[in-house]
Design a protein around this motif. Structure first.
Motif, short mmCIF file in Angstrom:
data_model
loop_
_atom_site.label_atom_id
_atom_site.label_comp_id
_atom_site.label_asym_id
_atom_site.label_seq_id
_atom_site.Cartn_x
_atom_site.Cartn_y
_atom_site.Cartn_z
N PHE A 50 -39.06 71.46 78.80
CA PHE A 50 -38.46 72.46 79.69
C PHE A 50 -38.75 73.87 79.19
O PHE A 50 -39.10 74.76 79.98
CB PHE A 50 -36.95 72.23 79.80
N ARG A 51 -38.59 74.08 77.88
CA ARG A 51 -38.84 75.42 77.33
C ARG A 51 -40.30 75.82 77.50
O ARG A 51 -40.62 76.96 77.84
CB ARG A 51 -38.46 75.46 75.85
N LEU A 52 -41.21 74.88 77.24
CA LEU A 52 -42.64 75.18 77.34
C LEU A 52 -43.04 75.47 78.78
O LEU A 52 -43.91 76.31 79.04
CB LEU A 52 -43.46 74.01 76.79
N ALA A 53 -42.43 74.74 79.72
CA ALA A 53 -42.74 74.99 81.14
C ALA A 53 -42.36 76.41 81.52
O ALA A 53 -43.04 77.06 82.32
CB ALA A 53 -42.00 73.99 82.02
N ALA A 54 -41.27 76.93 80.93
CA ALA A 54 -40.80 78.27 81.25
C ALA A 54 -41.50 79.35 80.44
O ALA A 54 -41.23 80.53 80.62
CB ALA A 54 -39.29 78.36 81.02
N ALA A 55 -42.40 78.95 79.55
CA ALA A 55 -43.13 79.91 78.72
C ALA A 55 -44.21 80.60 79.56
O ALA A 55 -44.55 80.15 80.66
CB ALA A 55 -43.76 79.20 77.52
N ALA A 188 -45.50 87.07 81.98
CA ALA A 188 -44.36 86.70 81.14
C ALA A 188 -43.79 85.36 81.55
O ALA A 188 -43.97 84.91 82.68
CB ALA A 188 -43.28 87.78 81.23
N GLY A 189 -43.12 84.72 80.63
CA GLY A 189 -42.42 83.49 80.95
C GLY A 189 -41.11 83.79 81.65
O GLY A 189 -40.62 84.93 81.63
N LEU A 190 -40.53 82.78 82.26
CA LEU A 190 -39.28 82.99 82.99
C LEU A 190 -38.14 83.40 82.06
O LEU A 190 -37.20 84.07 82.48
CB LEU A 190 -38.90 81.72 83.75
N LEU A 191 -38.22 83.00 80.80
CA LEU A 191 -37.18 83.35 79.84
C LEU A 191 -37.36 84.77 79.29
O LEU A 191 -36.50 85.27 78.57
CB LEU A 191 -37.16 82.35 78.69
N ASP A 192 -38.48 85.39 79.63
CA ASP A 192 -38.82 86.68 79.03
C ASP A 192 -38.49 87.89 79.89
O ASP A 192 -38.76 89.02 79.49
CB ASP A 192 -40.32 86.71 78.68
N SER A 193 -37.95 87.66 81.08
CA SER A 193 -37.63 88.79 81.96
C SER A 193 -36.23 88.61 82.53
O SER A 193 -35.78 87.47 82.73
CB SER A 193 -38.64 88.90 83.10
N ARG A 197 -34.64 85.12 83.97
CA ARG A 197 -33.44 84.51 83.40
C ARG A 197 -32.35 84.35 84.45
O ARG A 197 -31.61 83.36 84.45
CB ARG A 197 -32.94 85.34 82.21
N GLU A 198 -32.25 85.33 85.35
CA GLU A 198 -31.26 85.21 86.43
C GLU A 198 -31.59 84.02 87.34
O GLU A 198 -30.68 83.30 87.77
CB GLU A 198 -31.25 86.50 87.25
N SER A 199 -32.86 83.83 87.63
CA SER A 199 -33.27 82.69 88.47
C SER A 199 -32.99 81.38 87.76
O SER A 199 -32.50 80.42 88.38
CB SER A 199 -34.75 82.81 88.82
N LEU A 200 -33.29 81.32 86.47
CA LEU A 200 -32.99 80.11 85.70
C LEU A 200 -31.49 79.84 85.67
O LEU A 200 -31.06 78.68 85.73
CB LEU A 200 -33.54 80.24 84.28
#
Length: 222
Positions: A50-55, A188-193, A197-200
């Protein structure tokens, strides 16, 4: 089944991000429950996927994702027949979607990303069927009913009210996430903006609702 509007008009990186968000909606449900020990699936491997997918998209993270998938596929789960209960079925479907995402990294096509997104919607619809088919009243039945009634009052949302609660909630999250795709940074990854992060977080909130219902289904012996 819900589909993202104008899917083919999305840039490949945004199609990928939409697929990641679809995976994330089922992250909490797959990790909130113990995995069957006979499956031999390493929980940290699932968490890393999951983390890698969001990278950030790119060969470094994609390579690590492929390696994690290769390790996952050595588990006994993939060499045996499984008779899952309701919760395990959702776990298996989510694991299957993680594998499909891995195919997306190699093929770079629309089909794999769209399959992940549509599979997520299908799980929400299936969950509604399980709730409706139960002999027990859902503990949040009145809240769900009011949610659908409020949807029915909105002219532009009336079509959603004809679906079940979780299908409607899922579509609401998809719509919100789709609206954010255009402003998500491509590099950027989803965790990086903040937007990512709001979408996640929206997807995580949906997943937590699913977890509570799965616990109820397991408790009532569905």
């Amino acid at each position: 089944m819900a589909r993202i509007e104008r899917w083919v008009d999305l840039k490949p990186v945004h199609q990928r991000q939409a697929a990641v968000l679809a995976l994330w909606r089922w992250r909490a449900p797959v990790l909130a429950f113990e995995l069957d020990v006979e499956w031999g699936v390493d929980r940290p491997v699932l968490e890393s996927l999951f983390r890698l997918a969001a990278a950030p998209a790119g060969e470094p993270s994609d390579h690590v994702y492929r390696r994690a998938i290769a390790k996952l596929c050595t588990a006994p789960l993939f060499r045996s027949e499984v008779d899952p209960d309701t919760v395990q079925l959702f776990q298996l479907e989510t694991i299957g979607n993680l594998l499909t995402f891995g195919e997306l990294l190699d093929k770079r096509g629309v089909d794999e990303a769209e399959r992940v997104v549509e599979a997520s919607a299908g799980l929400a619809t299936y969950l509604d069927a399980l709730v409706e088919g139960s002999f027990h009243s859902h503990p949040s039945e009145e809240v769900h009913r009011r949610y659908l009634a409020d949807l029915a009052e909105g002219a532009d949302l009336a079509d959603r009210a004809s679906e079940g609660y979780f299908a409607s909630r899922h579509l609401a999250v998809v719509t919100a996430c789709h609206g954010a795709l255009a402003v998500l940074p491509e590099s950027a990854g989803l965790l990086d903006s903040p937007t990512g992060r709001e979408s996640l977080a929206l997807c995580e909130d949906f997943g937590e609702e699913v977890v509570m219902t799965m616990r109820w289904l397991r408790k009532t012996g569905h």
